[in-house]
Design an enzyme around this catalytic site. Structure first.
Site, PDB file in Angstrom:
ATOM      1  N   GLU B  41       0.836  -1.211   0.000  1.00 51.08           N
ATOM      2  CA  GLU B  41       0.000   0.000   0.000  1.00 51.08           C
ATOM      3  C   GLU B  41       0.870   1.261   0.000  1.00 51.08           C
ATOM      4  OE1 GLU B  41      -2.299   0.532   3.553  1.00 51.08           O
ATOM      5  OE2 GLU B  41      -3.797   1.801   2.575  1.00 51.08           O
ATOM      6  N   LYS B 114     -10.162   2.526  -1.986  1.00 52.40           N
ATOM      7  CA  LYS B 114     -10.306   1.932  -0.651  1.00 52.40           C
ATOM      8  C   LYS B 114     -11.619   2.361  -0.014  1.00 52.40           C
ATOM      9  CE  LYS B 114      -7.422   1.598   3.582  1.00 52.40           C
ATOM     10  NZ  LYS B 114      -6.093   1.969   4.136  1.00 52.40           N
ATOM     11  N   CYS B 151      -5.774  -2.732   2.551  1.00 49.52           N
ATOM     12  CA  CYS B 151      -5.472  -2.623   3.982  1.00 49.52           C
ATOM     13  C   CYS B 151      -6.686  -2.760   4.912  1.00 49.52           C
ATOM     14  CB  CYS B 151      -4.685  -1.350   4.242  1.00 49.52           C
ATOM     15  SG  CYS B 151      -3.720  -1.419   5.792  1.00 49.52           S
TER      16      CYS B 151
END
Lengths: 292, 292
Positions: B41, B114, B151
């Site tokens: 990331e 995300k 994540c």
């Protein structure tokens, strides 16, 4: 602290014997300080779902009935909350795989009807059990709200999540799962690991303790189609970060009391506030079978 | 078989240096036969979210732009599909944490913004990133449909499930997570274990391979409020029963190619047909914040 007793045992065709062994194990847990005792799935009998045999419906019991009276009396005399797993006869031709929770005064605190019903070789549950119709509803007891689910439910993160969203303070899985003896050792290990990982992940995702109680021992397949099931034991308790607090061996009968610090849920959820950030605006398709 | 390359590295404040190191690692994977390469990331820079500093928005890039051209050229020259993770500038005051996937011809196959954005000490992502608005949509590439998440998404079984329901053939998590150095060793272990369990369980629940690529190395907190982050590495690949196929060490930079047998998804889902039995009629409350 909440003291939880778990009873992992092997069963025989003798129901009276199974029940008296269960009673002895429950009382042993209570003597060691257990406030809550959890039994394995369908603990009164052999795992009869290895074959599809109409006569096995004779094993089913009404709720309430003589069998619930038996466990009610144990819960009351031992002053414990007791999580049982019974083959429920609801009406002719209508049966469920039902967890019945007794409060420490002997009353029935509530029941949960297994929502996800498996069907694969040696686990022909769809023949016997109508899928549950009580939803993912925690059971209120004098010890708190118990998120009781059963066996095949353990593979579904949705079930664990819905129990947690409904205020369950811990997750409890009576279960009956094992190996086919012809599977390779590595395959057996992968299966057992997957089973533990899936449930420990429910603890992590929801910041809750998870209690999973499995049977042990070998039960032959009456039809001789498979080589029978070697129930893999490994009953365990995980903390709200998925950490193992206790794990039973795979083949040994045990009764064990484990102390849970339920306040850790608050601590862990403050550190990992997953509930805060769930994208509920984008989860609608969870209710779809597949997106094609 | 699909050969997947993963690149776990430590970063510095020198973006040009980070990128050239990434390029060398990507090419090393390609030389070893990788068809797909996954980066960690926000791999171009230090993990700038340790503080809330308006000047850090200068690190953001437009998509497409010079930075995507850089990775596009690498993907094209190495003939690989490449999963990158960029700080996206969409408009003034509107930024995302975005995974951009390049196909082997250098084109942008798709992007994922995300969806779940964390905010806790040293991970102040809510200051920087608007939550994604592209949903949980797999990215079609010449190698198949990639379920790319990022994540904090890794803690949400809903995200993994929705990707799987939408036809993702594997799940991919670029990530940046680490320890606070003052945490006790046991707490660090619990955190790393929880992180692995959560993602391995996505593999189990959905019968898919999971690829998780994390950074390593220590990055100080510019504000000195915390003791900085020791990124814990442990990039890994799990098979569709959650079994570990490869796991990197916690502190070492690596580039590694792992062969995945994607046909195992079919085999495992036949054995464990979880998709068959999902109680979609009873999952509606998943879209609720809490049931009270």
């Amino acid at each position: 602290m909440l003291n939880v007793g778990i009873v992992q045992q092997s069963n025989t065709a003798d129901i009276v014997l199974n029940r008296s062994k269960l009673k002895a194990n429950i009382l042993a847990c209570a003597e060691k300080g257990a406030q809550l005792v959890v039994l394995q799935e369908l603990h009164d009998s052999l795992y009869f779902c290895q074959t599809e045999s109409p006569e096995n419906f004779d094993l089913a019991v009404t709720i309430p009935g003589a069998e619930t009276a038996y466990y009610s009396e144990i819960a009351k005399s031992a002053k414990i909350v007791l999580v049982t797993s019974l083959f429920e006869k609801r009406a002719p031709g209508l049966y469920h795989n039902t967890a019945v929770v007794f409060d420490s005064d002997g009353s029935i605190a509530g029941k949960y009807r297994k929502m996800h019903i498996p069907d694969d070789p040696a686990y022909y549950e769809k023949f016997y059990f109508t899928p549950g119709d009580l939803g993912f509803t925690p059971i209120q007891t004098s010890l708190g709200k118990l998120g009781v689910l059963v066996c095949w439910d353990q593979w579904y993160p949705e079930a664990a999540r819905l129990m947690a969203l409904a205020g369950a303070e811990l997750l409890i899985y009576p279960t009956a799962i094992g190996w086919e003896s012809t599977d390779a050792a590595e395959e057996k290990q992968r299966q057992t690991d997957a089973w533990m990982i899936a449930q420990r992940a429910h603890a992590v995702a929801n910041g809750l303790h998870v209690i999973s109680v499995n049977r042990c021992g070998y039960e032959p397949d009456p039809s001789a189609v498979t080589n029978g099931i070697e129930f893999w034991g490994n009953s365990f308790v995980a903390g709200p970060q998925g950490e193992i607090l206790f794990q039973a061996p795979n083949s040994k009968e045990i009764n064990q009391v484990i102390s849970l610090d339920l306040l850790r849920t608050e601590t862990v959820r403050r550190m990992w506030p997953f509930f805060r950030d769930r994208r509920i605006d984008a989860f609608g398709n969870i209710t779809k079978r597949y997106l094609d």
